[in-house]
Structures are given as C-alpha cells and as structure tokens.
Motif scaffolding. Structure first.
Motif, PDB file in Angstrom:
ATOM      1  N   TYR A  97       0.793  -1.233   0.000  1.00  0.00           N
ATOM      2  CA  TYR A  97       0.000   0.000   0.000  1.00  0.00           C
ATOM      3  C   TYR A  97       0.831   1.292   0.000  1.00  0.00           C
ATOM      4  CZ  TYR A  97      -4.640  -2.073   0.319  1.00  0.00           C
ATOM      5  OH  TYR A  97      -5.805  -2.728   0.036  1.00  0.00           O
TER       6      TYR A  97
ATOM      7  N   ILE B 151       0.055   4.293  -2.550  1.00  0.00           N
ATOM      8  CA  ILE B 151      -0.633   5.483  -2.035  1.00  0.00           C
ATOM      9  C   ILE B 151       0.189   6.739  -2.326  1.00  0.00           C
ATOM     10  CG2 ILE B 151      -1.263   6.693   0.109  1.00  0.00           C
ATOM     11  CD1 ILE B 151      -2.224   3.980   1.204  1.00  0.00           C
TER      12      ILE B 151
ATOM     13  N   MET C 105      -9.272  -2.826   5.726  1.00  0.00           N
ATOM     14  CA  MET C 105      -9.192  -1.971   4.534  1.00  0.00           C
ATOM     15  C   MET C 105     -10.584  -1.782   3.924  1.00  0.00           C
ATOM     16  SD  MET C 105      -6.252  -0.749   3.916  1.00  0.00           S
ATOM     17  CE  MET C 105      -4.510  -0.938   4.215  1.00  0.00           C
TER      18      MET C 105
ATOM     19  N   VAL D 249      -5.366  -3.559  -3.492  1.00  0.00           N
ATOM     20  CA  VAL D 249      -4.096  -3.318  -4.191  1.00  0.00           C
ATOM     21  C   VAL D 249      -4.321  -3.229  -5.701  1.00  0.00           C
ATOM     22  CG1 VAL D 249      -1.883  -4.387  -4.799  1.00  0.00           C
ATOM     23  CG2 VAL D 249      -2.583  -4.238  -2.404  1.00  0.00           C
TER      24      VAL D 249
ATOM     25  N   PHE E 215      -5.583   0.111  -6.620  1.00  0.00           N
ATOM     26  CA  PHE E 215      -4.536   1.133  -6.535  1.00  0.00           C
ATOM     27  C   PHE E 215      -3.591   1.045  -7.729  1.00  0.00           C
ATOM     28  CE2 PHE E 215      -5.181   2.319  -1.980  1.00  0.00           C
ATOM     29  CZ  PHE E 215      -5.131   3.688  -2.185  1.00  0.00           C
TER      30      PHE E 215
END
Lengths: 172, 88
Positions: free
Chosen positions: A36, A40, A108, A116, A119
């Motif tokens: 993450y 991020i 999460m 994931v 993202f």
C-alpha cells in the motif's frame, strides 16, 4: 510492455512552464501491508501534478506479478504490530498468516480503502511509471510475460537515472 | 479595477464533491480528478470527513497551483472551496 525505460529529465511543458516535480520510490517488500504505501504515495504524487515512478525490486516485484499481486499476505510471524497479536510460536501455526491477511483485508474494506489491484489501476491511469527490476526477474525466474502490462524493465542504473532527476526519493 | 477580492465576491461552485467516509489518499485523488474537469478560475466545493484533509487539501492546492478560497472545520467534517489555477 514498453521495453527499455526512457528515464530522462522530467517532462517540460511548452511555453516555459517549470518542469514537473518527480517522486521516485523503491518498493522492496511483497507483503499486503507493504504494497500500500508506495502505491498510495505514487497515486497522491500524480494527483498533485507530479510525475511518479516506482522501482519494484526483490519481493516488491510480486506487486507487479499478475499471478501474485492479488494474493499478497500479511505476515503473522515476527510482526508484533500485525492485525492479529500472536506470540511467534503461534504465529507460525498453519492458517495464522491467512487469518492475519483476512483481518487486514477487512480493515481496509471497512475503511473503504481500495484493494491493491485498484490502486495499481488508479496509479497506471494517472501515469505512474512501474519499473520492474531486471535483476530480480533473473534471480527469481520472473518472465516479462508474468508481469502486468505497462511495466518498464530496468536495472539499477536506469532507475537511478530517473531518481537523480526526482525531488523526492523514498525506499519502502 | 472593479473586481472584488476573492473573499468578498460571491462564490458559486461549478461542481461539488462529497468525499465523506474516505481516507487519504482518496479525497486528494478524487479532488484532482474533479478539478481536471473544471476550467481555470472555476470553483469546486469539497466535503471531507478525514481530519487529515485540513492539511492535505491546502498542500495539494499549493502543489498543483490551485487556490483554497475557504476551509471550514465543522468538527466531524470539513468543507473547502477550491479555485482551479491556470497551471493545472
């Protein structure tokens, strides 16, 4: 795949605008919790109008591995801050890693954080560059066809060339 | 010059974005996407509930070249008015 990475200085827009700021990250860990932070930070950087690139090396390369990025796990052993608090002796018990992973995924999900995979998609859509470490690929037997689409295969020199022109460099 | 300074002129947001319940980096990510659909000088109204947004949104505006016209801490939520800059 775009093949050899083009890692020259940050893009300079026409009419004398200053070059974009650049973020260069190294993602060296292949656990769910450690996937993450680089994603991020990179997706935030491009939201700020920066360029961003992540160099995935050693276990971090699993984040780009199309058979593995959806199966990243949280360590239950030697992880005193992990989602389930277990003595190491019990952390080694079969199923403990799966349990820790399940709890992290629930956290999460409850916090409405993307998975994931989401993202990765968000980052790619915004133009984050993914560098796959060529040495890791050789050492761990990872083929170009094993990686998700849109990665640049690069060695340390190519990444450092990219990072040398970055304003922020971080190792995760 | 007859134009009033931004704090005194009436602000009509061109768009509104509700990021209630979302944590970093999603408010910043979604705000960047929303600002991408606006013209320079247009204003986005943003609602957040992540306390970090009070620092994050001005930081984002600073980096992108936008202007935070108003930032209101309502305790459990925050409201911002962001004017899109010419750089982004």
């Amino acid at each position: 795949m775009t093949g050899v990475a083009e890692t020259a200085a940050p893009a300079r827009a026409a009419n004398d605008e200053p070059p974009k700021k650049r973020l260069a990250l190294v993602a060296s860990k292949g656990t769910l919790d450690q996937a993450y932070p680089p994603l991020i930070l990179a997706s935030t950087a491009v939201s700020l109008g920066w360029e961003a690139g992540i160099y995935f090396t050693f276990y971090g390369l699993d984040i780009l591995h199309q058979d593995r990025f959806n199966k990243l796990k949280v360590a239950s052993l030697a992880n005193p801050a992990g989602p389930i608090q277990l003595p190491n002796l019990l952390g080694a018990v079969p199923g403990a890693t799966a349990a820790a992973t399940k709890v992290m995924k629930r956290w999460m999900n409850d916090a409405r954080m993307p998975e994931v995979a989401e993202f990765i998609d968000m980052s790619r859509e915004l133009g984050v560059r993914f560098f796959a470490c060529s040495t890791t690929m050789g050492v761990m037997g990872v083929d170009e066809s094993d990686l998700i689409e849109g990665c640049d295969i690069a060695g340390a020199a190519a990444f450092l060339d990219y990072a040398a022109a970055a304003d922020v460099q971080l190792f995760v | 010059m007859t134009q009033s300074p931004p704090t005194q002129r009436e602000i009509t947001p061109a768009d509104s974005l509700d990021c209630s319940g979302l944590l970093c980096p999603l408010p910043v990510y979604k705000t960047a996407l929303a600002l991408g659909n606006l013209q320079p000088g247009e204003v986005l109204e943003l609602i957040t509930t992540d306390p970090g947004a009070l620092e994050d949104i001005p930081a984002m505006a600073r980096q992108r070249g936008d202007t935070v016209l108003a930032s209101e801490d309502r305790g459990s939520s925050q409201r911002f008015l962001i004017e899109k800059g010419t750089q982004t």
